[in-house]
Design a protein around this motif. Structure first.
Motif, PDB file in Angstrom:
ATOM      1  N   GLU A  25       0.817  -1.203   0.000  1.00 23.08           N
ATOM      2  CA  GLU A  25       0.000   0.000   0.000  1.00 23.08           C
ATOM      3  C   GLU A  25       0.861   1.269   0.000  1.00 23.08           C
ATOM      4  O   GLU A  25       0.483   2.299  -0.567  1.00 23.08           O
ATOM      5  N   ASN A  26       2.031   1.183   0.633  1.00 22.98           N
ATOM      6  CA  ASN A  26       2.928   2.337   0.632  1.00 22.98           C
ATOM      7  C   ASN A  26       3.558   2.548  -0.742  1.00 22.98           C
ATOM      8  O   ASN A  26       3.689   3.679  -1.223  1.00 22.98           O
ATOM      9  N   LEU A  27       3.986   1.460  -1.385  1.00 15.58           N
ATOM     10  CA  LEU A  27       4.541   1.580  -2.729  1.00 15.58           C
ATOM     11  C   LEU A  27       3.516   2.163  -3.695  1.00 15.58           C
ATOM     12  O   LEU A  27       3.853   2.958  -4.582  1.00 15.58           O
ATOM     13  N   ALA A  28       2.259   1.788  -3.520  1.00 18.54           N
ATOM     14  CA  ALA A  28       1.209   2.305  -4.401  1.00 18.54           C
ATOM     15  C   ALA A  28       1.108   3.825  -4.284  1.00 18.54           C
ATOM     16  O   ALA A  28       0.946   4.533  -5.286  1.00 18.54           O
ATOM     17  N   ARG A  29       1.221   4.347  -3.069  1.00 20.88           N
ATOM     18  CA  ARG A  29       1.167   5.798  -2.892  1.00 20.88           C
ATOM     19  C   ARG A  29       2.422   6.473  -3.459  1.00 20.88           C
ATOM     20  O   ARG A  29       2.338   7.521  -4.103  1.00 20.88           O
ATOM     21  N   LEU A  30       3.576   5.875  -3.228  1.00 19.63           N
ATOM     22  CA  LEU A  30       4.822   6.478  -3.688  1.00 19.63           C
ATOM     23  C   LEU A  30       4.933   6.511  -5.210  1.00 19.63           C
ATOM     24  O   LEU A  30       5.635   7.348  -5.767  1.00 19.63           O
ATOM     25  N   ARG A  31       4.246   5.600  -5.869  1.00 17.87           N
ATOM     26  CA  ARG A  31       4.308   5.587  -7.334  1.00 17.87           C
ATOM     27  C   ARG A  31       3.673   6.831  -7.942  1.00 17.87           C
ATOM     28  O   ARG A  31       3.880   7.122  -9.121  1.00 17.87           O
ATOM     29  N   ASP A  32       2.918   7.555  -7.157  1.00 19.17           N
ATOM     30  CA  ASP A  32       2.299   8.787  -7.654  1.00 19.17           C
ATOM     31  C   ASP A  32       3.232   9.996  -7.507  1.00 19.17           C
ATOM     32  O   ASP A  32       2.817  11.125  -7.748  1.00 19.17           O
ATOM     33  N   ARG A  33       4.469   9.785  -7.078  1.00 16.23           N
ATOM     34  CA  ARG A  33       5.387  10.908  -6.900  1.00 16.23           C
ATOM     35  C   ARG A  33       5.578  11.650  -8.221  1.00 16.23           C
ATOM     36  O   ARG A  33       5.687  11.049  -9.290  1.00 16.23           O
ATOM     37  N   ASP A  34       5.613  12.973  -8.154  1.00 18.13           N
ATOM     38  CA  ASP A  34       5.730  13.819  -9.334  1.00 18.13           C
ATOM     39  C   ASP A  34       7.199  14.192  -9.533  1.00 18.13           C
ATOM     40  O   ASP A  34       7.795  14.879  -8.702  1.00 18.13           O
ATOM     41  N   LEU A  35       7.782  13.755 -10.633  1.00 20.29           N
ATOM     42  CA  LEU A  35       9.203  13.970 -10.886  1.00 20.29           C
ATOM     43  C   LEU A  35       9.474  15.168 -11.798  1.00 20.29           C
ATOM     44  O   LEU A  35      10.633  15.509 -12.026  1.00 20.29           O
ATOM     45  N   ARG A  36       8.416  15.820 -12.305  1.00 23.17           N
ATOM     46  CA  ARG A  36       8.627  16.840 -13.327  1.00 23.17           C
ATOM     47  C   ARG A  36       9.462  18.012 -12.816  1.00 23.17           C
ATOM     48  O   ARG A  36      10.371  18.480 -13.505  1.00 23.17           O
ATOM     49  N   HIS A  37       9.164  18.499 -11.623  1.00 19.69           N
ATOM     50  CA  HIS A  37       9.912  19.640 -11.103  1.00 19.69           C
ATOM     51  C   HIS A  37      11.369  19.261 -10.838  1.00 19.69           C
ATOM     52  O   HIS A  37      12.290  20.023 -11.147  1.00 19.69           O
ATOM     53  N   LYS A  38      11.560  18.078 -10.279  1.00 22.34           N
ATOM     54  CA  LYS A  38      12.924  17.629 -10.001  1.00 22.34           C
ATOM     55  C   LYS A  38      13.724  17.505 -11.302  1.00 22.34           C
ATOM     56  O   LYS A  38      14.897  17.899 -11.373  1.00 22.34           O
ATOM     57  N   ARG A  39      13.102  16.961 -12.332  1.00 16.43           N
ATOM     58  CA  ARG A  39      13.790  16.816 -13.619  1.00 16.43           C
ATOM     59  C   ARG A  39      14.132  18.183 -14.213  1.00 16.43           C
ATOM     60  O   ARG A  39      15.219  18.396 -14.749  1.00 16.43           O
ATOM     61  N   SER A  40      13.174  19.109 -14.120  1.00 18.52           N
ATOM     62  CA  SER A  40      13.417  20.456 -14.625  1.00 18.52           C
ATOM     63  C   SER A  40      14.570  21.115 -13.871  1.00 18.52           C
ATOM     64  O   SER A  40      15.455  21.738 -14.479  1.00 18.52           O
ATOM     65  N   MET A  41      14.573  20.977 -12.549  1.00 19.26           N
ATOM     66  CA  MET A  41      15.664  21.531 -11.752  1.00 19.26           C
ATOM     67  C   MET A  41      17.000  20.941 -12.165  1.00 19.26           C
ATOM     68  O   MET A  41      18.010  21.653 -12.305  1.00 19.26           O
ATOM     69  N   ALA A  42      17.014  19.622 -12.352  1.00 23.21           N
ATOM     70  CA  ALA A  42      18.273  18.949 -12.687  1.00 23.21           C
ATOM     71  C   ALA A  42      18.846  19.485 -14.000  1.00 23.21           C
ATOM     72  O   ALA A  42      20.051  19.754 -14.103  1.00 23.21           O
ATOM     73  N   MET A  67      18.616  27.814  -6.760  1.00 23.67           N
ATOM     74  CA  MET A  67      17.583  26.868  -7.181  1.00 23.67           C
ATOM     75  C   MET A  67      17.381  25.760  -6.168  1.00 23.67           C
ATOM     76  O   MET A  67      16.316  25.123  -6.136  1.00 23.67           O
ATOM     77  N   GLU A  68      18.379  25.526  -5.323  1.00 19.29           N
ATOM     78  CA  GLU A  68      18.221  24.514  -4.293  1.00 19.29           C
ATOM     79  C   GLU A  68      17.166  24.928  -3.258  1.00 19.29           C
ATOM     80  O   GLU A  68      16.755  24.113  -2.428  1.00 19.29           O
ATOM     81  N   SER A  69      16.733  26.196  -3.286  1.00 23.07           N
ATOM     82  CA  SER A  69      15.675  26.650  -2.392  1.00 23.07           C
ATOM     83  C   SER A  69      14.285  26.374  -2.959  1.00 23.07           C
ATOM     84  O   SER A  69      13.285  26.615  -2.275  1.00 23.07           O
ATOM     85  N   GLU A  70      14.206  25.918  -4.198  1.00 25.67           N
ATOM     86  CA  GLU A  70      12.901  25.620  -4.778  1.00 25.67           C
ATOM     87  C   GLU A  70      12.248  24.455  -4.027  1.00 25.67           C
ATOM     88  O   GLU A  70      12.924  23.522  -3.576  1.00 25.67           O
ATOM     89  N   ALA A  71      10.940  24.539  -3.918  1.00 20.48           N
ATOM     90  CA  ALA A  71      10.185  23.520  -3.178  1.00 20.48           C
ATOM     91  C   ALA A  71      10.115  22.230  -3.990  1.00 20.48           C
ATOM     92  O   ALA A  71       9.493  22.184  -5.052  1.00 20.48           O
ATOM     93  N   VAL A  72      10.765  21.199  -3.511  1.00 22.28           N
ATOM     94  CA  VAL A  72      10.752  19.897  -4.173  1.00 22.28           C
ATOM     95  C   VAL A  72      10.928  18.828  -3.101  1.00 22.28           C
ATOM     96  O   VAL A  72      11.579  19.062  -2.071  1.00 22.28           O
ATOM     97  N   ASP A  73      10.331  17.673  -3.316  1.00 25.11           N
ATOM     98  CA  ASP A  73      10.423  16.578  -2.364  1.00 25.11           C
ATOM     99  C   ASP A  73      11.897  16.211  -2.150  1.00 25.11           C
ATOM    100  O   ASP A  73      12.572  15.783  -3.083  1.00 25.11           O
ATOM    101  N   PRO A  74      12.434  16.379  -0.941  1.00 21.97           N
ATOM    102  CA  PRO A  74      13.861  16.118  -0.708  1.00 21.97           C
ATOM    103  C   PRO A  74      14.234  14.643  -0.850  1.00 21.97           C
ATOM    104  O   PRO A  74      15.414  14.307  -0.896  1.00 21.97           O
ATOM    105  N   ARG A  75      13.234  13.763  -0.884  1.00 23.38           N
ATOM    106  CA  ARG A  75      13.545  12.329  -0.990  1.00 23.38           C
ATOM    107  C   ARG A  75      13.840  11.915  -2.421  1.00 23.38           C
ATOM    108  O   ARG A  75      14.319  10.802  -2.655  1.00 23.38           O
ATOM    109  N   LEU A  76      13.514  12.794  -3.390  1.00 21.96           N
ATOM    110  CA  LEU A  76      13.694  12.425  -4.791  1.00 21.96           C
ATOM    111  C   LEU A  76      15.168  12.474  -5.184  1.00 21.96           C
ATOM    112  O   LEU A  76      15.945  13.258  -4.662  1.00 21.96           O
TER     113      LEU A  76
END
Length: 870
Positions: free
Chosen positions: A811-828, A861-870
């Motif tokens: 059930e936890n993996l199911a929730r984590l699969r919804d993580r949004d990577l777009r902002h992190k990718r753009s930042m990278a 840019m490291e101050s931008e709001a993004v999930d730190p676990r990504l």
């Protein structure tokens, strides 16, 4: 220039100018503007009346309309855009405001007069249903036009074109001319030569050292020079006065200019010489008397040629598509390519306070200290001991006539070439001074463009970055990813970190980008898996990828230097290791030891000689993780593990007792046992990386990329080359360097993908963090632009540290699969582009503020709001 009838002649106007159409209502100004100028170039008073009142004929709206029109005109002129004002402009006071506006923006005001018979104008107005004024208005305007026509030049217009009658207007054409200072189509290469001041012998010696061949007349006098490689010379003015042979210098330079081998700008001494030759009253001090005496021995024809040559020199030149600007005393960014008395005065004399120093010389303001233009500015005028870079500018007056040197800069090579003065030709009123020196904080250094500096002077270092460079919203132009915006609130956070904790900015040419995780895996028991990385790169047109072992360490950038003066560092300084936020990784003593050992490894591996550089910048990991993360392990991870170890055994025992007593707790017991097992796995995961470091002898560095060395970056080298450097260092110094294991993958081949996946599986099952998948070619562009430089694929057990002990529950993996990577990718991608930009600017020798603009951007840019676990 007098107003004149143009008839069928073409009307020439400067490309950068403010053009006023002058004529009565009904003279055809709007039609003329539509035929000859662009849609947005013309600002119509009628249109602006409509914009502010919804009625183009509302005369009550005229003041507001002209206020708006002038504001738009000012914005266009600020950007150097041709601007045409379509209004009657028959009143002197109306024209005066626009002439002042042109002067305020250092562009040339031009008047085009449409002089149409009164009867024609009255008839045209009568035919328009939206015009309700009579012939009296036209008659009054016609009278104002005629009275002011002869005085247009006195009002300040640099060009006045008068078109009399309908036929002349219909036949007119417009020819746009570049300003005389616009030589952007001249690309060099150039040899830019500083103040000669009559030192002909030294000039001939310098030209010889630069590879020029002198051509002489029958009397043996140098009258021209040619370069076998087709180079052109650029003379920065002050050819005359003080030295022994001003006529000889003029004869040579005039010949080179006349034959297309050189360009020249005037100095203040040429400006004064012209006035003297014109018979005007001037003070013959500072060497002018000697020049006039020397010229008196020449022919009248030669003196006339000198007068016309010096009179015709343009104050400053903009060359090589705007990348190079030359002027005698310098040129501010906002003046470059513009024309006005103010611009010419700055070109001749620089920025002065109007006061004199104790030697009776003008007090000059150090304009170069705050220069922020993109063009290189080469100038002279202020003699100094050494030529040095200051914010992309260089003064090439090194006091030859005072016994110093005659200097030239090869462009675009940026190579300084000098010859010593043969003797002191003229005693300086003021001793030559270097441009740099101690500030209030004490150091004696240049801190300008990352180049070795000169000796002391009491001015603020231009390398001390002003706060204005990094506050507010910023836009950074990058070569590989276009414009990158930095928000003001993010810049504020970065400023706090940079100003309080970061290392000296001269030693911080780069910050590494964040790294995007791989797309979420579709496999039921994985959050991340190599398959998605392979698919991403295949879709980007990449065939060969490199999978590199991801060390469980702390990201570090290491700068090694064998010549501390290259970085304006103190004697004994050999480099620095810093974190992703620019903080020093170790204390000063440990840093010296660490950098020294790495430098020795480079020597033993033969890499210093191979790179042909006295410095190198490396990206890698410092191991073990506990060197930097010991506090985090203790305060975060260990506390969670300790709490679980204390709670779950007791809970399991209690539930087992309840079960034995006949209570139905089977589901709860099973869930608690799973949670306990997950907690044990979590503790085992972080403990793999928690081995404490007892000192520098246990520290290892795992480099995975050579970022830059003198004069070049290495983003175009395949990752196999970078890892080969790592392996050679590890072989040369295994007690200092750890190599990075890798696997080459053909992402289009199923067998290759499967083998690489098995390799990743073996690493992660053995306790490794995971891997990073990168395009083997390194810097790659795909169908939609820049491709991610790497995506991280972390192992199941390492992700337990990141997401928590029970993350792998279904059930936890199911929730984590919804993580949004777009902002992190753009930042990278944006941070990657900023990093490349800072490196390229640094190795190109650009000013410190230009290098730190993208460096600061990465930190912001490291101050931008993004999930730190990504």
């Amino acid at each position: 220039m007098n107003a004149h009838d143009d008839g069928d002649r073409a009307l020439t106007i400067p490309e950068m100018s403010l053009v006023l159409l002058v004529g009565t209502s009904g003279s055809g100004k709007s039609t003329f503007a539509a035929q000859h100028f662009g849609r947005y170039e013309t600002l119509s008073s009628d249109v602006f009346r409509g914009l502010v009142s919804n009625d183009e004929n509302d005369q009550a709206a005229t003041p507001a309309a002209f206020a708006a029109l002038k504001h738009v005109a000012a914005q266009r002129l600020r950007d150097g855009l041709l601007t045409v004002v379509d209004a009657t402009n028959v009143q002197p006071e109306a024209r005066r405001d626009f002439v002042r506006l042109a002067r305020d923006h250092d562009v040339l005001p031009v008047a085009i007069v449409l002089d149409v018979p009164e009867s024609v104008c009255v008839a045209r107005n009568a035919a328009r249903t939206d015009r309700d004024f009579g012939a009296e208005v036209v008659r009054r305007q016609q009278g104002q036009l005629r009275r002011g026509l002869k005085g247009l030049n006195k009002e300040g217009f640099r060009r006045v074109h008068v078109l009399r009658g309908e036929d002349a207007i219909a036949a007119a054409t417009i020819v746009r001319q570049p300003l005389l200072n616009d030589r952007r189509d001249e690309h060099g290469p150039f040899d830019v030569i500083g103040d000669v001041h009559g030192c002909r012998s030294e000039l001939e010696a310098l030209l010889g050292r630069l590879g020029w061949t002198l051509l002489r007349d029958e009397a043996g006098r140098a009258v021209d020079a040619v370069h076998p490689d087709g180079r052109r010379a650029l003379f920065l003015g002050d050819l005359v006065d003080r030295g022994p042979d001003s006529p000889g210098v003029l004869r040579l330079v005039m010949g080179m200019v006349r034959n297309g081998h050189a360009l020249a700008v005037p100095g203040n001494h040429e400006d004064k010489l012209v006035r003297a030759l014109d018979g005007r009253k001037v003070q013959t001090s500072h060497g002018l008397a000697e020049t006039l005496a020397q010229l008196a021995a020449e022919s009248e024809d030669f003196r006339a040629e000198v007068r016309e040559f010096c009179r015709g020199l343009v104050g400053h030149l903009v060359l090589d598509d705007g990348a190079l600007v030359v002027a005698h005393a310098g040129m501010l960014e906002q003046y470059q390519g513009r024309a006005s008395g103010r611009v010419r005065s700055f070109a001749l004399y620089g920025d002065t306070t109007g006061e004199s120093d104790e030697y009776g010389l003008p007090v000059r303001l150090p304009w170069a200290d705050s220069y922020r233009g993109s063009a290189m500015v080469l100038y002279g005028h202020t003699p100094t001991v050494d030529a040095e870079w200051i914010n992309g500018t260089m003064c090439l007056d090194t006091g030859c006539v005072f016994g110093g040197k005659l200097s030239a800069l090869r462009y675009p090579e940026r190579e300084l070439v000098q010859v010593d003065a043969e003797r002191v030709h003229y005693e300086a009123a003021k001793p030559l001074e270097p441009l740099r020196g101690p500030t209030e904080s004490g150091p004696t250094t240049s801190a300008t463009d990352g180049r070795p500096g000169a000796a002391p002077s009491p001015r603020r270092l231009p390398g001390v970055l002003p706060i204005e460079d990094v506050t507010g919203r910023q836009i950074v132009e990058t070569r590989h990813h276009g414009r990158v915006g930095i928000r003001a609130e993010h810049a504020a956070g970065a400023l706090e970190v940079m100003s309080r904790f970061a290392i000296d900015p001269r030693w911080l040419p780069y910050l590494p980008p964040t790294m995007s995780p791989v797309a979420t895996s579709a496999l039921p028991d994985h959050l991340e898996h190599p398959a998605e990385a392979f698919t991403y790169y295949r879709d980007q047109g990449v065939q060969s990828a490199r999978m590199e072992e991801k060390h469980m360490g702390s990201r570090a950038t290491v700068l090694l230097a064998r010549d501390p003066s290259r970085f304006d560092a103190p004697v004994g300084w050999n480099g620095v290791a810093y974190t992703r936020t620019g903080r020093s990784f170790f204390d000063a003593a440990t840093t010296t030891t660490f950098a020294g050992r790495l430098s020795e490894a480079f020597e033993r591996a033969g890499l210093w000689a191979e790179l042909d550089s006295d410095w190198v910048l490396l990206d890698g990991e410092v191991l073990p993780w506990a060197v930097k993360a010991e506090g985090m392990i203790r305060d975060w991870y260990a506390e969670v593990g300790a709490a679980a170890a204390g709670a779950f055994p007791t809970a399991v025992a209690a539930l087992e007792s309840a079960r034995d007593a006949g209570v139905d707790v089977a589901d709860l017991l099973d869930r608690t046992r799973r949670r306990a097992a997950a907690a044990d796995a979590y503790t085992a995961s972080y403990r793999r990386y928690a081995t404490p470091s007892t000192g520098i002898d246990e520290v290892r560095f795992a480099p995975f990329q050579v970022l830059a060395a003198e004069g070049r970056t290495f983003a175009d080298r395949p990752h196999g080359w970078h890892l080969d450097v790592s392996e050679r260092l590890a072989a040369a110094a295994p007690d200092v360097v750890r190599a990075t294991r890798s696997a080459l993958v053909d992402v289009t081949d199923d067998a290759s993908r499967a083998a690489a996946t098995d390799w990743w599986q073996a690493i992660t099952e053995a306790g490794g963090e995971g891997a990073v998948v990168k395009p083997e070619a390194n810097l790659v562009r795909g169908p939609k632009g820049l491709v991610q430089p790497g995506v991280k694929v972390r192992g199941r057990e390492y992700l337990r540290i990141i997401y928590g002990p029970e993350y792998s529950e279904a059930e936890n993996l199911a929730r984590l699969r919804d993580r949004d990577l777009r902002h992190k990718r753009s930042m990278a991608l944006r941070e990657y582009a900023l990093g490349l930009e800072s490196l390229e600017r640094f190795v190109a020798g650009e000013p410190l503020w230009r290098v730190h603009q993208p460096v600061f951007g990465v930190l912001a840019m490291e101050s931008e709001a993004v999930d730190p676990r990504l």
